[in-house]
Design a protein around this motif. Structure first.
Motif, short mmCIF file in Angstrom:
data_model
loop_
_atom_site.label_atom_id
_atom_site.label_comp_id
_atom_site.label_asym_id
_atom_site.label_seq_id
_atom_site.Cartn_x
_atom_site.Cartn_y
_atom_site.Cartn_z
N CYS A 144 -55.07 -20.32 -2.44
CA CYS A 144 -53.96 -20.98 -1.81
C CYS A 144 -52.73 -20.54 -2.43
O CYS A 144 -52.68 -20.35 -3.73
N GLY A 145 -51.64 -20.27 -1.81
CA GLY A 145 -50.37 -19.92 -2.29
C GLY A 145 -49.50 -21.02 -2.65
O GLY A 145 -50.05 -22.00 -2.66
N GLY A 146 -48.44 -20.38 -3.28
CA GLY A 146 -47.43 -21.51 -3.78
C GLY A 146 -46.72 -22.58 -2.77
O GLY A 146 -46.80 -22.09 -1.47
N PHE A 147 -46.09 -23.48 -3.17
CA PHE A 147 -45.57 -24.41 -2.52
C PHE A 147 -46.45 -25.04 -1.39
O PHE A 147 -46.15 -25.07 -0.09
N SER A 148 -47.49 -25.26 -1.80
CA SER A 148 -48.53 -25.85 -0.65
C SER A 148 -48.96 -27.22 -1.19
O SER A 148 -49.02 -27.44 -2.27
N GLY A 149 -49.53 -27.95 -0.19
CA GLY A 149 -49.94 -29.25 -0.54
C GLY A 149 -48.69 -30.13 -1.07
O GLY A 149 -48.93 -30.91 -1.81
N GLU A 167 -42.89 -28.19 -12.03
CA GLU A 167 -41.47 -27.95 -11.39
C GLU A 167 -41.61 -26.75 -10.59
O GLU A 167 -42.25 -25.64 -11.13
N TRP A 168 -41.02 -26.48 -9.68
CA TRP A 168 -40.64 -25.25 -8.88
C TRP A 168 -39.58 -24.57 -9.51
O TRP A 168 -38.47 -24.94 -10.11
N TRP A 169 -39.81 -23.32 -9.62
CA TRP A 169 -38.91 -22.30 -10.29
C TRP A 169 -38.59 -21.17 -9.28
O TRP A 169 -39.17 -20.03 -9.58
N PRO A 170 -37.53 -21.49 -8.23
CA PRO A 170 -37.56 -20.38 -7.31
C PRO A 170 -36.66 -19.14 -8.19
O PRO A 170 -35.87 -19.26 -9.41
N ILE A 171 -36.92 -17.83 -7.74
CA ILE A 171 -36.34 -16.87 -8.28
C ILE A 171 -35.13 -16.20 -7.54
O ILE A 171 -35.31 -16.11 -6.31
N ASP A 213 -34.13 -27.48 6.11
CA ASP A 213 -33.15 -27.28 5.46
C ASP A 213 -33.55 -28.22 4.01
O ASP A 213 -34.14 -28.89 3.89
N ASP A 214 -32.45 -27.83 3.01
CA ASP A 214 -32.43 -28.53 1.92
C ASP A 214 -33.96 -28.40 0.87
O ASP A 214 -34.42 -29.65 0.52
N HIS A 215 -34.27 -27.35 0.93
CA HIS A 215 -35.59 -27.16 0.06
C HIS A 215 -35.34 -26.42 -1.30
O HIS A 215 -33.97 -25.71 -1.21
N PRO A 216 -36.13 -26.29 -2.15
CA PRO A 216 -35.74 -25.42 -3.33
C PRO A 216 -35.59 -24.11 -3.38
O PRO A 216 -34.70 -23.72 -4.04
#
Length: 668
Positions: free
Chosen positions: A484-489, A516-520, A414-417
């Motif tokens: 490598c895909g996003g939100f990795s490492g 910065e992460w930019w969720p859609i 829980d509580d992720h971007p």
């Protein structure tokens, strides 16, 4: 037994679960004769027989099982003998009510279904070991027993228990993992929200709480729950290894199943077996099935595996249970063989007349031998017997997909971007792109040897240990290609954010930093400009800051990130910062081309699946038509083992048609 042979039974295994305790004994001989007619070579026996084998605390009844095993042996049919420990009997539950599992909300689940036990219960483990010992003492070396089958589908209904015994077991597991409570406090980041512990005795499972529970506690709970069930398996495996050495042991997996770390589990099995139930109502079910079968093959380093269960037609547990159209059962079974299986088995042999699965299809349906299902059972048994030389041959791949259960578990806390970043959904499009190009893949743990692969794909590697990052760096420096895909490492093994942010220890290799992460948001998308067109990113995007000598392969074409890189490469290391859906194939194409990875059979019509298995003397090309129309496909000179006809230069495949072509090495 040869290391690549599942059991001592020659050829490919064929059969299913038999539950004769549901039937009068007068039916048993009829069943055995019909099994012979259908070409059955192995039957799973006794999966849910605990109450029959031990009707009460001081009672044992093996006479009926003696007669069944003798009957099977008389008809030349081997037994996959189960330890019957998946469902404790009522008398045991009433004598030891603490066996029953407890939910996170404190509700104790009742008897009346199956798998009603706490994995950490000493009473359950003791009773299960006792039953296994009695079976092994009686049937070790029995001429009918070719395989031992521990339990059934661990974690199917109960993946975790929150009772006091589980809490004590969790604390023991934490002591072994961390040694000191100070080390645990650091790992769990308990300085946050005043969650510090003064001793292990203060720790409880992550039961229902007023707000979000400590994420590392939840991650460790997932690890512990997988290990607790594994201890149940080990508890029985130790007995079988002691009393029945030489006969292989398995427990049936459930395809790509989140709750159990199958890398750890497979290391404890003599052979991998799987239960797979693709949905006939899903037009893409065969792609997901291929993914699961590639995983099963990969879990033991490419060794053949066993499809332990599938449905001959409809299942009984979906909201709408669509049957398999004529020919689909055969096509999907051949698909499992194409991806490394050496046996095709089903749930179940004879359709039940009572109970929760009475509407589940069977090799012998309710209508009996007059049914369409029975005709397909007999037809496929004869066909499978002609493919026996496949046994022991292997499929191989030049592309690996990195899969780490720690990362999967932590990604979906829980509580992720964004709650939309879910491993199976992220993986699906990457895998489908390779399936459509007829590029075979393995799954591989990021800590394993990577030498066999020219390309490694990481659709997501949220948890990344420094030592695993070092292996990836060496892989690329040795000539491999990494995508490598996003939100990795993002975090380490304790779910702590890496210093400097993502992609953590891969920052230098990939040559980017995530600012910065930019969720859609749902129902929205962002255009991405690729070299040969435009695609739509959904679900996820990132504000990337590239460093020197990093090439921008694709950029965001609108929105707040317009003009910023969406896909980058630094040498042979690529980073895809957004979720591109099916358009990921356009990113992977140049990677495959540069690495020299080629399709198994190029130029095939859409919907035709191609794989190759190789034995010591020949190669076997599988061609499976999942499309709705007949197609003509190029084929090498050889022999179609399905029809017995010589092949080349082309072959017509009807809808649901298949060919298995034996040909010389060097052909496609």
């Amino acid at each position: 037994m040869h290391s690549d042979t599942l059991t001592r039974v020659p050829g490919l295994l064929y059969g299913g679960d038999w539950n004769p305790e549901q039937w009068p004994e007068s039916v048993w001989a009829e069943d055995a004769a019909l099994m012979r007619e259908a070409g059955v070579t192995m039957i799973t026996l006794g999966v849910f027989s605990w109450a029959r084998l031990r009707p009460g605390p001081g009672e044992w009844d093996f006479a009926w099982l003696d007669r069944l095993l003798a009957l099977l042996h008389e008809h030349g049919i081997a037994a996959d003998l189960a330890t019957a420990t998946a469902s404790p009997p009522a008398w045991l539950v009433r004598a030891h009510p603490e066996i029953l599992p407890v939910t996170a909300e404190g509700v104790r689940l009742e008897f009346g279904s199956r798998q009603h036990y706490c994995p950490s219960s000493p009473a359950y483990r003791s009773a299960a070991a006792e039953l296994t010992r009695k079976l092994a003492e009686r049937y070790a070396g029995h001429p009918a027993v070719a395989l031992w089958h521990i339990h059934n589908e661990y974690g199917d209904h109960v993946t975790e228990c929150f009772c006091e015994e589980s809490a004590a077991d969790f604390r023991r597991w934490l002591r072994a993992r961390y040694g000191t409570v100070e080390a645990l406090n650091h790992a769990w980041g308990t300085a946050f929200w005043a969650q510090r512990y003064g001793s292990f005795d203060e720790i409880e499972p992550p039961r229902a709480a007023p707000g979000p529970v400590n994420p590392t506690q939840n991650l460790d709970w997932r690890r512990f729950s997988s290990d607790a069930l594994l201890e149940c398996y080990r508890n029985e495996k130790a007995v079988l290894d002691e009393l029945a050495p030489g006969t292989p042991v398995t427990t049936n997996f459930m395809s790509m199943f989140k709750a159990l770390d199958y890398w750890t589990w497979a290391a404890e099995e003599d052979l991998v077996s799987d239960d797979a139930y693709p949905d006939p109502a899903d037009p893409r079910a065969h792609v997901n099935a291929a993914l699961n079968y590639d995983l099963m093959r990969s879990l033991k380093g490419g060794r053949p595996w066993l499809l332990m269960e599938q449905a001959p037609s409809a299942v009984s547990w979906r909201e709408v249970n669509v049957p398999k159209r004529p020919g689909l059962q055969r096509l999907w079974s051949l698909q499992a063989l194409a991806r490394g299986a050496d046996g095709i088995m089903y749930f179940q042999w004879r359709a039940s007349v009572a109970g929760a699965e009475k509407y589940h299809s069977a090799l012998l349906p309710h209508r009996g031998t007059a049914s369409r299902g029975w005709r397909e059972t007999v037809r496929f048994g004869a066909e499978l017997s002609r493919l026996g030389e496949l046994a022991g041959s292997r499929a191989s791949a030049g592309v690996g997909i990195l899969l780490d259960w720690d990362s999967w578990w932590a990604l979906e806390l829980d509580d992720h971007p964004s709650a939309r970043m879910r491993w199976r959904e992220l993986l699906a499009d990457w895998y489908a792109a390779l399936w459509e190009r007829n590029v075979t893949v393995d799954f591989v743990h990021p800590g394993a040897s990577l030498d066999a692969y020219r390309v490694l794909l990481a659709p997501n590697l949220y948890v990344l240990r420094a030592e695993h990052a070092a292996l990836l760096e060496r892989f690329v420096s040795d000539g491999g290609h990494l995508v490598c895909g996003g939100f990795s490492g993002v975090v380490d093994e304790h779910d702590h954010v890496h210093p400097g942010g993502a992609p953590g220890p891969l920052r230098e290799l990939l040559g980017v930093a995530v600012d910065e992460w930019w969720p859609i948001p749902d129902e929205e998308s962002v255009p991405v400009r690729l070299p040969d067109g435009e695609a739509e990113a959904t679900r996820w995007s990132e504000w990337l800051e590239p460093v020197d000598d990093v090439e921008t392969v694709a950029e965001y074409a609108a929105g707040e990130l317009k003009g910023l890189p969406a896909v980058t490469r630094r040498g042979r290391a690529w980073y895809v910062s957004c979720h591109l859906g099916p358009a990921i194939g356009a990113v992977l194409d140049p990677v495959l081309a540069e690495s020299g990875v080629r399709p198994v059979a190029p130029g095939l019509p859409v919907g035709v699946e191609a794989t190759v298995r190789r034995g010591p003397d020949a190669a076997y090309l599988f061609l499976l038509n999942h499309g709705e129309g007949a197609v003509s496909v190029p084929v090498p000179p050889g022999t179609d083992l399905v029809s017995g006809d010589p092949t080349g230069p082309s072959l017509s495949l009807p809808p649901s048609g298949a060919a298995v072509i034996r040909h010389a090495f060097g052909q496609p």
